[in-house]
Design a protein around this motif. Sequence first.
Motif, PDB file in Angstrom:
ATOM      1  N   ALA A 246      -6.916  -5.470  12.347  1.00  0.00           N
ATOM      2  CA  ALA A 246      -6.266  -6.629  11.725  1.00  0.00           C
ATOM      3  C   ALA A 246      -6.236  -6.473  10.208  1.00  0.00           C
ATOM      4  O   ALA A 246      -5.233  -6.783   9.550  1.00  0.00           O
ATOM      5  CB  ALA A 246      -6.998  -7.914  12.114  1.00  0.00           C
ATOM      6  N   VAL A 247      -7.321  -5.982   9.638  1.00  0.00           N
ATOM      7  CA  VAL A 247      -7.392  -5.736   8.192  1.00  0.00           C
ATOM      8  C   VAL A 247      -6.379  -4.665   7.791  1.00  0.00           C
ATOM      9  O   VAL A 247      -5.681  -4.794   6.777  1.00  0.00           O
ATOM     10  CB  VAL A 247      -8.823  -5.303   7.791  1.00  0.00           C
ATOM     11  CG1 VAL A 247      -8.844  -4.808   6.348  1.00  0.00           C
ATOM     12  CG2 VAL A 247      -9.792  -6.466   7.964  1.00  0.00           C
ATOM     13  N   LYS A 248      -6.289  -3.614   8.592  1.00  0.00           N
ATOM     14  CA  LYS A 248      -5.338  -2.538   8.311  1.00  0.00           C
ATOM     15  C   LYS A 248      -3.910  -3.069   8.267  1.00  0.00           C
ATOM     16  O   LYS A 248      -3.117  -2.718   7.384  1.00  0.00           O
ATOM     17  CB  LYS A 248      -5.455  -1.455   9.390  1.00  0.00           C
ATOM     18  CG  LYS A 248      -4.548  -0.243   9.165  1.00  0.00           C
ATOM     19  CD  LYS A 248      -4.086   0.349  10.474  1.00  0.00           C
ATOM     20  CE  LYS A 248      -3.092  -0.579  11.152  1.00  0.00           C
ATOM     21  NZ  LYS A 248      -2.408   0.040  12.312  1.00  0.00           N
ATOM     22  N   THR A 249      -3.560  -3.936   9.206  1.00  0.00           N
ATOM     23  CA  THR A 249      -2.220  -4.519   9.247  1.00  0.00           C
ATOM     24  C   THR A 249      -1.931  -5.305   7.970  1.00  0.00           C
ATOM     25  O   THR A 249      -0.858  -5.169   7.362  1.00  0.00           O
ATOM     26  CB  THR A 249      -2.060  -5.445  10.470  1.00  0.00           C
ATOM     27  OG1 THR A 249      -2.184  -4.666  11.669  1.00  0.00           O
ATOM     28  CG2 THR A 249      -0.710  -6.137  10.472  1.00  0.00           C
TER      29      THR A 249
ATOM     30  N   ASN B 142       4.911 -10.627  -3.350  1.00  0.00           N
ATOM     31  CA  ASN B 142       4.002 -11.632  -3.901  1.00  0.00           C
ATOM     32  C   ASN B 142       2.603 -11.029  -4.056  1.00  0.00           C
ATOM     33  O   ASN B 142       1.942 -10.736  -3.059  1.00  0.00           O
ATOM     34  CB  ASN B 142       3.951 -12.841  -2.973  1.00  0.00           C
ATOM     35  CG  ASN B 142       3.037 -13.938  -3.506  1.00  0.00           C
ATOM     36  OD1 ASN B 142       2.497 -13.836  -4.609  1.00  0.00           O
ATOM     37  ND2 ASN B 142       2.851 -14.984  -2.719  1.00  0.00           N
ATOM     38  N   PRO B 143       2.122 -10.811  -5.268  1.00  0.00           N
ATOM     39  CA  PRO B 143       0.818 -10.175  -5.494  1.00  0.00           C
ATOM     40  C   PRO B 143      -0.336 -10.894  -4.798  1.00  0.00           C
ATOM     41  O   PRO B 143      -1.305 -10.259  -4.374  1.00  0.00           O
ATOM     42  CB  PRO B 143       0.651 -10.231  -7.017  1.00  0.00           C
ATOM     43  CG  PRO B 143       2.042 -10.322  -7.536  1.00  0.00           C
ATOM     44  CD  PRO B 143       2.785 -11.147  -6.536  1.00  0.00           C
ATOM     45  N   SER B 144      -0.247 -12.207  -4.653  1.00  0.00           N
ATOM     46  CA  SER B 144      -1.332 -12.965  -4.031  1.00  0.00           C
ATOM     47  C   SER B 144      -1.435 -12.713  -2.528  1.00  0.00           C
ATOM     48  O   SER B 144      -2.441 -13.040  -1.905  1.00  0.00           O
ATOM     49  CB  SER B 144      -1.141 -14.456  -4.280  1.00  0.00           C
ATOM     50  OG  SER B 144       0.033 -14.937  -3.645  1.00  0.00           O
ATOM     51  N   ALA B 145      -0.391 -12.118  -1.955  1.00  0.00           N
ATOM     52  CA  ALA B 145      -0.381 -11.854  -0.516  1.00  0.00           C
ATOM     53  C   ALA B 145      -0.727 -10.405  -0.191  1.00  0.00           C
ATOM     54  O   ALA B 145      -0.687  -9.994   0.961  1.00  0.00           O
ATOM     55  CB  ALA B 145       0.983 -12.196   0.073  1.00  0.00           C
ATOM     56  N   VAL B 146      -1.077  -9.631  -1.228  1.00  0.00           N
ATOM     57  CA  VAL B 146      -1.430  -8.228  -1.039  1.00  0.00           C
ATOM     58  C   VAL B 146      -2.938  -8.101  -0.820  1.00  0.00           C
ATOM     59  O   VAL B 146      -3.729  -8.714  -1.534  1.00  0.00           O
ATOM     60  CB  VAL B 146      -0.992  -7.384  -2.260  1.00  0.00           C
ATOM     61  CG1 VAL B 146      -1.425  -5.932  -2.088  1.00  0.00           C
ATOM     62  CG2 VAL B 146       0.523  -7.475  -2.444  1.00  0.00           C
ATOM     63  N   TYR B 147      -3.315  -7.277   0.154  1.00  0.00           N
ATOM     64  CA  TYR B 147      -4.733  -7.092   0.483  1.00  0.00           C
ATOM     65  C   TYR B 147      -5.187  -5.695   0.050  1.00  0.00           C
ATOM     66  O   TYR B 147      -4.466  -4.713   0.229  1.00  0.00           O
ATOM     67  CB  TYR B 147      -4.954  -7.264   1.989  1.00  0.00           C
ATOM     68  CG  TYR B 147      -4.830  -8.703   2.454  1.00  0.00           C
ATOM     69  CD1 TYR B 147      -5.955  -9.459   2.752  1.00  0.00           C
ATOM     70  CD2 TYR B 147      -3.582  -9.304   2.590  1.00  0.00           C
ATOM     71  CE1 TYR B 147      -5.849 -10.779   3.173  1.00  0.00           C
ATOM     72  CE2 TYR B 147      -3.456 -10.627   3.002  1.00  0.00           C
ATOM     73  CZ  TYR B 147      -4.599 -11.349   3.294  1.00  0.00           C
ATOM     74  OH  TYR B 147      -4.488 -12.656   3.709  1.00  0.00           O
ATOM     75  N   HIS B 148      -6.409  -5.632  -0.509  1.00  0.00           N
ATOM     76  CA  HIS B 148      -6.964  -4.362  -0.979  1.00  0.00           C
ATOM     77  C   HIS B 148      -8.395  -4.210  -0.469  1.00  0.00           C
ATOM     78  O   HIS B 148      -9.202  -5.127  -0.617  1.00  0.00           O
ATOM     79  CB  HIS B 148      -6.981  -4.305  -2.509  1.00  0.00           C
ATOM     80  CG  HIS B 148      -5.629  -4.450  -3.149  1.00  0.00           C
ATOM     81  ND1 HIS B 148      -4.696  -3.432  -3.172  1.00  0.00           N
ATOM     82  CD2 HIS B 148      -5.053  -5.508  -3.776  1.00  0.00           C
ATOM     83  CE1 HIS B 148      -3.610  -3.861  -3.799  1.00  0.00           C
ATOM     84  NE2 HIS B 148      -3.802  -5.112  -4.172  1.00  0.00           N
ATOM     85  N   GLY B 149      -8.705  -3.056   0.088  1.00  0.00           N
ATOM     86  CA  GLY B 149     -10.075  -2.756   0.489  1.00  0.00           C
ATOM     87  C   GLY B 149     -10.496  -3.405   1.799  1.00  0.00           C
ATOM     88  O   GLY B 149     -10.140  -4.543   2.078  1.00  0.00           O
TER      89      GLY B 149
ATOM     90  N   PHE C 205       2.725   5.070   1.089  1.00  0.00           N
ATOM     91  CA  PHE C 205       2.743   5.603   2.453  1.00  0.00           C
ATOM     92  C   PHE C 205       1.340   5.796   3.030  1.00  0.00           C
ATOM     93  O   PHE C 205       1.194   6.110   4.212  1.00  0.00           O
ATOM     94  CB  PHE C 205       3.502   6.931   2.494  1.00  0.00           C
ATOM     95  CG  PHE C 205       4.985   6.783   2.289  1.00  0.00           C
ATOM     96  CD1 PHE C 205       5.820   6.545   3.364  1.00  0.00           C
ATOM     97  CD2 PHE C 205       5.539   6.852   1.016  1.00  0.00           C
ATOM     98  CE1 PHE C 205       7.184   6.388   3.183  1.00  0.00           C
ATOM     99  CE2 PHE C 205       6.906   6.697   0.812  1.00  0.00           C
ATOM    100  CZ  PHE C 205       7.732   6.461   1.900  1.00  0.00           C
ATOM    101  N   PHE C 206       0.345   5.628   2.189  1.00  0.00           N
ATOM    102  CA  PHE C 206      -1.040   5.814   2.664  1.00  0.00           C
ATOM    103  C   PHE C 206      -1.852   4.528   2.566  1.00  0.00           C
ATOM    104  O   PHE C 206      -3.083   4.564   2.580  1.00  0.00           O
ATOM    105  CB  PHE C 206      -1.700   6.950   1.876  1.00  0.00           C
ATOM    106  CG  PHE C 206      -1.101   8.293   2.175  1.00  0.00           C
ATOM    107  CD1 PHE C 206      -1.541   9.043   3.258  1.00  0.00           C
ATOM    108  CD2 PHE C 206      -0.056   8.784   1.406  1.00  0.00           C
ATOM    109  CE1 PHE C 206      -0.957  10.267   3.561  1.00  0.00           C
ATOM    110  CE2 PHE C 206       0.537  10.002   1.696  1.00  0.00           C
ATOM    111  CZ  PHE C 206       0.087  10.752   2.786  1.00  0.00           C
ATOM    112  N   LYS C 207      -1.154   3.405   2.503  1.00  0.00           N
ATOM    113  CA  LYS C 207      -1.853   2.117   2.523  1.00  0.00           C
ATOM    114  C   LYS C 207      -2.548   1.945   3.866  1.00  0.00           C
ATOM    115  O   LYS C 207      -1.985   2.242   4.912  1.00  0.00           O
ATOM    116  CB  LYS C 207      -0.859   0.969   2.317  1.00  0.00           C
ATOM    117  CG  LYS C 207      -0.195   0.950   0.964  1.00  0.00           C
ATOM    118  CD  LYS C 207       0.505  -0.371   0.726  1.00  0.00           C
ATOM    119  CE  LYS C 207       1.585  -0.633   1.760  1.00  0.00           C
ATOM    120  NZ  LYS C 207       2.279  -1.922   1.505  1.00  0.00           N
ATOM    121  N   GLY C 208      -3.780   1.477   3.801  1.00  0.00           N
ATOM    122  CA  GLY C 208      -4.522   1.254   5.042  1.00  0.00           C
ATOM    123  C   GLY C 208      -5.107   2.519   5.646  1.00  0.00           C
ATOM    124  O   GLY C 208      -5.549   2.501   6.800  1.00  0.00           O
ATOM    125  N   LEU C 209      -5.125   3.623   4.878  1.00  0.00           N
ATOM    126  CA  LEU C 209      -5.655   4.886   5.403  1.00  0.00           C
ATOM    127  C   LEU C 209      -7.104   4.751   5.836  1.00  0.00           C
ATOM    128  O   LEU C 209      -7.485   5.171   6.943  1.00  0.00           O
ATOM    129  CB  LEU C 209      -5.519   5.991   4.347  1.00  0.00           C
ATOM    130  CG  LEU C 209      -6.159   7.349   4.693  1.00  0.00           C
ATOM    131  CD1 LEU C 209      -5.472   7.973   5.885  1.00  0.00           C
ATOM    132  CD2 LEU C 209      -6.105   8.295   3.491  1.00  0.00           C
TER     133      LEU C 209
END
Length: 310
Positions: A46-49, A57-64, A274-278
Motif C-alpha cells: 500500500a505504501v509502495k502504491t 500536488n506536492p502535499s499528495a506526494v509520499y516519500h520514504g 521510473f524508480f519511485k517505490g523501489l
Amino acid sequence: MTQPNAIDEEDYDYESLPPNFSLIQNMAAGAFAGIAEHCAMYPIDAVKTRMQIVNSNPSAVYHGVIQSTYRIASTEGIFSLWRGMSSVIAGAGPAHAVYFATYEAVKHLMGGNKVGEHHFLAAATSGACATIASDALMNPFDVIKQRMQIQNSAKMYRSMLDCAKYVYRNEGLGAFYVSYPTTLSMTVPFTALQFLAYESISTSMNPTKKYDPATHCLAGAVAGGFAAALTTPMDVIKTMLQTRGAAQDAEVRAVNGFVAGCKLLYRREGVKGFFKGLKPRVLTTMPSTAICWSAYEASKAYFIHQNSQS
C-alpha cells in the motif's frame, strides 16, 4: 502424521509431476501460496502504491517507507493500510492456482524436472507462460486493489464490490484491462527472471531437488528481490494506468497506454521517476516470494507424500 520433511527418505522424485502431484493439488498449493504471499506484506505494498502515484500536488506526494506508513496510519487510521486486501484474497487464490499449474505443466513438457540438471530455457519459458495466464485473471482485481489503496479512497468506495461498480460505471470495462499490456511488460520479465534465479539458486543449493525449506525460502527471497528491482520502472507505469481514473491531474487522467505514461513521467520527474517505490517494492517482494515459494513447496511436498502413502 508424517511431516513433509520426512519425504527426504522416500525413493520417488520430488520434482516429478503426475502421478505424484495432480493438477488439482498443484492448483491448491499455488492458491495457498498466492494468498499467503500477498497478505503477509500488504501494508508495505500500500505504501509502495502511494509513493508511485504521479501527482502535481506536492502535499499528495509520499516519500520514504517509514514516513509514508506513519502518515497514512496517523491521518487515515492504521487499518487503511489494509484497504483493498479483500480484492487480493479474492483474486490471488485463483490467479496463483493458474500460475503454478501453468508453470509446472510447461516446465514438465520442456524437460525441466530432471534431477541434477538445470534447464535455463525451461525455467524462463515456464515462468513467462505462467504469468501471462495468471495476469489475465488477476488484472481486474489488481486495479480494484490499487484504487482502494489511494489517498482518501474510503470516501469514494465502501467495499471491493462498490469500487468495481464505480470503475465500471464511470470508466467502462476497459479500465480493468488498460494496464494489462503494461502489466505483462513488467510481469513477464519479472517472472522469467525470478524463476530463472530461483531455479538456479535452488539447484545450486540443493542439487538432489529434495524438499528443503531453507533452500526454498532463501532462493525465493533472493530471486524475488532481484527481479523486483529490475522491473520497477514498468511497475510505476502500471500504477499510473491503474489509478488514473481517480487522479485529479488532467494529464494523468488522459494517459492511455505504456508509451504515453513513460513520456509523462519522464517529462515530470526524469529518469528517477521510473524508480519511485523501489525500496518498498523490493522490501515487499523479497519476503513475499520467500513466503510464496516456501508455502508452495511445502504444499507440494505434502501432497506428494500423501499420494505416495496411498
